[in-house]
Design a protein around this motif. Structure first.
Motif, PDB file in Angstrom:
ATOM      1  N   MET A 212       0.835  -1.208   0.000  1.00  0.00           N
ATOM      2  CA  MET A 212       0.000   0.000   0.000  1.00  0.00           C
ATOM      3  C   MET A 212       0.867   1.255   0.000  1.00  0.00           C
ATOM      4  N   LEU A 213       1.928   1.267   0.809  1.00  0.00           N
ATOM      5  CA  LEU A 213       2.810   2.423   0.852  1.00  0.00           C
ATOM      6  C   LEU A 213       3.488   2.628  -0.496  1.00  0.00           C
ATOM      7  N   THR A 214       4.018   1.546  -1.047  1.00  0.00           N
ATOM      8  CA  THR A 214       4.678   1.640  -2.347  1.00  0.00           C
ATOM      9  C   THR A 214       3.709   2.109  -3.422  1.00  0.00           C
ATOM     10  N   PHE A 215       2.493   1.564  -3.396  1.00  0.00           N
ATOM     11  CA  PHE A 215       1.473   1.962  -4.362  1.00  0.00           C
ATOM     12  C   PHE A 215       1.136   3.442  -4.203  1.00  0.00           C
ATOM     13  N   GLY A 216       0.988   3.903  -2.947  1.00  0.00           N
ATOM     14  CA  GLY A 216       0.640   5.296  -2.701  1.00  0.00           C
ATOM     15  C   GLY A 216       1.682   6.257  -3.239  1.00  0.00           C
ATOM     16  N   VAL A 217       2.959   5.989  -2.944  1.00  0.00           N
ATOM     17  CA  VAL A 217       4.038   6.851  -3.430  1.00  0.00           C
ATOM     18  C   VAL A 217       4.114   6.803  -4.954  1.00  0.00           C
ATOM     19  N   ALA A 218       4.026   5.576  -5.501  1.00  0.00           N
ATOM     20  CA  ALA A 218       4.150   5.414  -6.952  1.00  0.00           C
ATOM     21  C   ALA A 218       3.018   6.099  -7.701  1.00  0.00           C
ATOM     22  N   ILE A 219       1.795   5.944  -7.226  1.00  0.00           N
ATOM     23  CA  ILE A 219       0.652   6.504  -7.932  1.00  0.00           C
ATOM     24  C   ILE A 219       0.652   8.025  -7.839  1.00  0.00           C
ATOM     25  N   PHE A 220       1.152   8.551  -6.716  1.00  0.00           N
ATOM     26  CA  PHE A 220       1.274  10.002  -6.575  1.00  0.00           C
ATOM     27  C   PHE A 220       2.277  10.541  -7.596  1.00  0.00           C
ATOM     28  N   ILE A 221       3.441   9.898  -7.687  1.00  0.00           N
ATOM     29  CA  ILE A 221       4.474  10.362  -8.623  1.00  0.00           C
ATOM     30  C   ILE A 221       4.018  10.209 -10.064  1.00  0.00           C
ATOM     31  N   ILE A 222       3.337   9.116 -10.376  1.00  0.00           N
ATOM     32  CA  ILE A 222       2.831   8.914 -11.737  1.00  0.00           C
ATOM     33  C   ILE A 222       1.825  10.012 -12.092  1.00  0.00           C
ATOM     34  N   GLY A 223       0.909  10.309 -11.165  1.00  0.00           N
ATOM     35  CA  GLY A 223      -0.055  11.375 -11.402  1.00  0.00           C
ATOM     36  C   GLY A 223       0.631  12.711 -11.611  1.00  0.00           C
ATOM     37  N   PHE A 224       1.640  12.993 -10.802  1.00  0.00           N
ATOM     38  CA  PHE A 224       2.393  14.238 -10.932  1.00  0.00           C
ATOM     39  C   PHE A 224       3.078  14.329 -12.295  1.00  0.00           C
ATOM     40  N   VAL A 225       3.738  13.258 -12.711  1.00  0.00           N
ATOM     41  CA  VAL A 225       4.463  13.259 -13.989  1.00  0.00           C
ATOM     42  C   VAL A 225       3.502  13.466 -15.161  1.00  0.00           C
ATOM     43  N   ILE A 226       2.346  12.800 -15.127  1.00  0.00           N
ATOM     44  CA  ILE A 226       1.365  12.951 -16.206  1.00  0.00           C
ATOM     45  C   ILE A 226       0.846  14.390 -16.252  1.00  0.00           C
ATOM     46  N   LEU A 227       0.540  14.945 -15.079  1.00  0.00           N
ATOM     47  CA  LEU A 227       0.062  16.332 -15.020  1.00  0.00           C
ATOM     48  C   LEU A 227       1.102  17.300 -15.575  1.00  0.00           C
ATOM     49  N   GLU A 228       2.363  17.119 -15.180  1.00  0.00           N
ATOM     50  CA  GLU A 228       3.421  17.997 -15.664  1.00  0.00           C
ATOM     51  C   GLU A 228       3.571  17.891 -17.183  1.00  0.00           C
ATOM     52  N   ALA A 229       3.481  16.671 -17.701  1.00  0.00           N
ATOM     53  CA  ALA A 229       3.608  16.464 -19.149  1.00  0.00           C
ATOM     54  C   ALA A 229       2.460  17.148 -19.888  1.00  0.00           C
ATOM     55  N   LEU A 230       1.235  16.984 -19.387  1.00  0.00           N
ATOM     56  CA  LEU A 230       0.074  17.597 -20.032  1.00  0.00           C
ATOM     57  C   LEU A 230       0.164  19.124 -19.995  1.00  0.00           C
ATOM     58  N   LEU A 231       0.504  19.680 -18.826  1.00  0.00           N
ATOM     59  CA  LEU A 231       0.598  21.134 -18.692  1.00  0.00           C
ATOM     60  C   LEU A 231       1.709  21.697 -19.573  1.00  0.00           C
ATOM     61  N   GLY A 232       2.848  20.999 -19.605  1.00  0.00           N
ATOM     62  CA  GLY A 232       3.975  21.476 -20.407  1.00  0.00           C
ATOM     63  C   GLY A 232       3.690  21.414 -21.899  1.00  0.00           C
ATOM     64  N   ILE A 233       3.155  20.291 -22.364  1.00  0.00           N
ATOM     65  CA  ILE A 233       2.852  20.132 -23.787  1.00  0.00           C
ATOM     66  C   ILE A 233       1.797  21.137 -24.229  1.00  0.00           C
ATOM     67  N   GLN A 234       0.743  21.279 -23.385  1.00  0.00           N
ATOM     68  CA  GLN A 234      -0.312  22.231 -23.738  1.00  0.00           C
ATOM     69  C   GLN A 234       0.221  23.660 -23.766  1.00  0.00           C
ATOM     70  N   GLY A 235       1.076  23.993 -22.820  1.00  0.00           N
ATOM     71  CA  GLY A 235       1.650  25.337 -22.798  1.00  0.00           C
ATOM     72  C   GLY A 235       2.451  25.634 -24.054  1.00  0.00           C
ATOM     73  N   VAL A 236       3.251  24.689 -24.480  1.00  0.00           N
ATOM     74  CA  VAL A 236       4.053  24.870 -25.695  1.00  0.00           C
ATOM     75  C   VAL A 236       3.158  24.965 -26.928  1.00  0.00           C
ATOM     76  N   LEU A 237       2.123  24.134 -26.980  1.00  0.00           N
ATOM     77  CA  LEU A 237       1.204  24.165 -28.124  1.00  0.00           C
ATOM     78  C   LEU A 237       0.501  25.520 -28.235  1.00  0.00           C
ATOM     79  N   LEU A 238       0.116  26.071 -27.101  1.00  0.00           N
ATOM     80  CA  LEU A 238      -0.563  27.371 -27.132  1.00  0.00           C
ATOM     81  C   LEU A 238       0.379  28.482 -27.590  1.00  0.00           C
ATOM     82  N   ILE A 239       1.647  28.357 -27.254  1.00  0.00           N
ATOM     83  CA  ILE A 239       2.623  29.353 -27.685  1.00  0.00           C
ATOM     84  C   ILE A 239       2.886  29.241 -29.187  1.00  0.00           C
TER      85      ILE A 239
END
Length: 399
Positions: A331-358
């Motif tokens: 459970m601990l490993t899953f919690g840390v992993a899923i948090f980091i995965i969610g963070f990485v996906i969010l950062e990728a989406l925000l970054g790609i969208q930001g560049v596309l808008l520019i």
């Protein structure tokens, strides 16, 4: 480190993450709450209910051997201020009740600085220098908050004065108080000693932090010299990054041998985010980018999340694991992993969208829906970590 305080901090973080999830959903459907008001609540609870309070508890745990009862009382008053903001901001934004609780939190933070300055028993120059620098930046950041009232009265919320005051507060909170306090605890754990390299690192870090406040001020003015100051600050921060990596390299390999794989991943992840944060700032050397990064909200949010959720929270999770408040299980490993995965996906989406808008002024297909789905992973990960801490017997002496 007291288990009950850690649980309170994680609950605050979970609520902030759920508020963030509601903000993501608000683009897809009605949530019945004012978007701007909820944004204020989300940011205040995340910053002051999670990062501030965890740093509070960790600083007392590691650096204050006496006067524990006094800090306990201050913790609960500070948490009262957080709960007050949590309950008032979503319904009234900046108004009487929320401003009262925000002011209470600032006054508590001043008292915390006084108590830490008076009662710390730090002998190491490294830790004393970092911790006191962080506390000075915390107090300095609040100048921006005190300027908000006069700014509204004199020029209004749409004025450059008002916006600069907010950016001043955020800059020195994130890059000064939060970052340097986190590094103080990290350097304590890996036992960094005083040296010419450390002094070069800390002087470069502090100087770079002061100079780079010029960028958010430059967004609202036409003073070209501010851009030059920001660029000078970034070059100095590159020097601090070089010193940082050189400082920790010999210590880290030795210390991490005694840590779990999960801690090693968290420390590596946080150090990577710290490095990436400074490297990304190099983009502001490009005039077109330095002029658009504020107007493109995706990039601003992505950068704030890189500092808040990546670097700082990564370190804070590692510190919580270090004080034996968790049970190492799936459970601990899953919690840390899923948090980091969610963070990485969010950062990728925000970054790609930001560049596309520019570049192209277009949106990714299903962009807001994908943001909402990725955002679900953050509170899910926090909930798993929170439940693990709750179910784990206290193994260390409480404050």
């Amino acid at each position: 480190m007291p288990k009950k305080f850690t649980i309170i901090c994680l609950i605050n973080f979970l609520i902030a993450a759920l508020m963030g999830l509601a903000l993501r959903y608000s683009v897809l459907g009605d949530i019945g709450v004012n978007y701007r008001f909820l944004t204020h609540a989300h940011s205040h609870v995340a910053m002051l209910g999670w990062v501030y309070l965890v740093l509070f508890v960790l600083i007392v745990h590691y650096f204050i051997p006496e006067k524990k009862a006094l800090f306990n009382k201050l913790f609960w008053v500070t948490e009262l201020a957080v709960v007050g903001m949590m309950l008032s901001f979503p319904f009234q934004g900046y108004a009487g009740v929320s401003i009262t609780f925000s002011t209470l939190h600032i006054l508590c933070s001043y008292y915390f600085v006084y108590l830490v300055w008076k009662h710390n028993k730090i002998e190491s120059f490294v830790l004393r220098c970092l911790l006191k620098s962080a506390l000075v930046f915390m107090v300095l950041s609040t100048i921006g908050v005190w300027c908000l009232g006069p700014a509204v009265t004199m020029a209004g919320k749409a004025s450059a004065f008002y916006q600069i005051a907010i950016q001043f507060f955020l800059h020195f909170q994130f890059n000064g108080w939060f970052l340097i306090a986190t590094l103080a605890i990290f350097f304590h754990l890996i036992k960094i000693e005083d040296s010419k390299l450390f002094r070069l690192f800390v002087y470069a870090l502090i100087t770079g932090t002061v100079l780079t406040v010029a960028l958010p001020i430059y967004w609202f003015t036409t003073i070209k010299a501010l851009s030059v100051l920001n660029q000078t600050g970034i070059i100095i921060q590159l020097l601090s990054l070089y010193c940082f990596l050189k400082l920790i390299k010999p210590k880290l390999s030795e210390v991490l041998k005694q840590k779990s794989k999960l801690q090693i991943y968290l420390y590596s992840f946080s150090i990577f985010c710290f490095t990436l944060k400074i490297l990304i700032q190099l983009a502001t050397f490009i005039p077109e980018f330095s002029n658009v990064d504020y107007t493109h909200r995706n990039l601003v949010i992505g950068f704030i999340h890189l500092i808040m959720l990546g670097m700082i929270t990564g370190f804070l999770f590692a510190f919580i694991l270090d004080v034996k408040l968790v049970t190492y299980n799936k459970m601990l490993t899953f919690g840390v992993a899923i948090f980091i995965i969610g963070f990485v996906i969010l950062e990728a989406l925000l970054g790609i969208q930001g560049v596309l808008l520019i570049l192209e002024s277009r949106f990714l297909p299903n962009y807001h829906f994908l943001l909402f789905i990725a955002s679900i992973l953050l509170p899910l990960g926090i909930l798993c970590i929170l439940f693990n801490v709750y179910m784990t017997p206290q193994k260390t002496r409480v404050l």
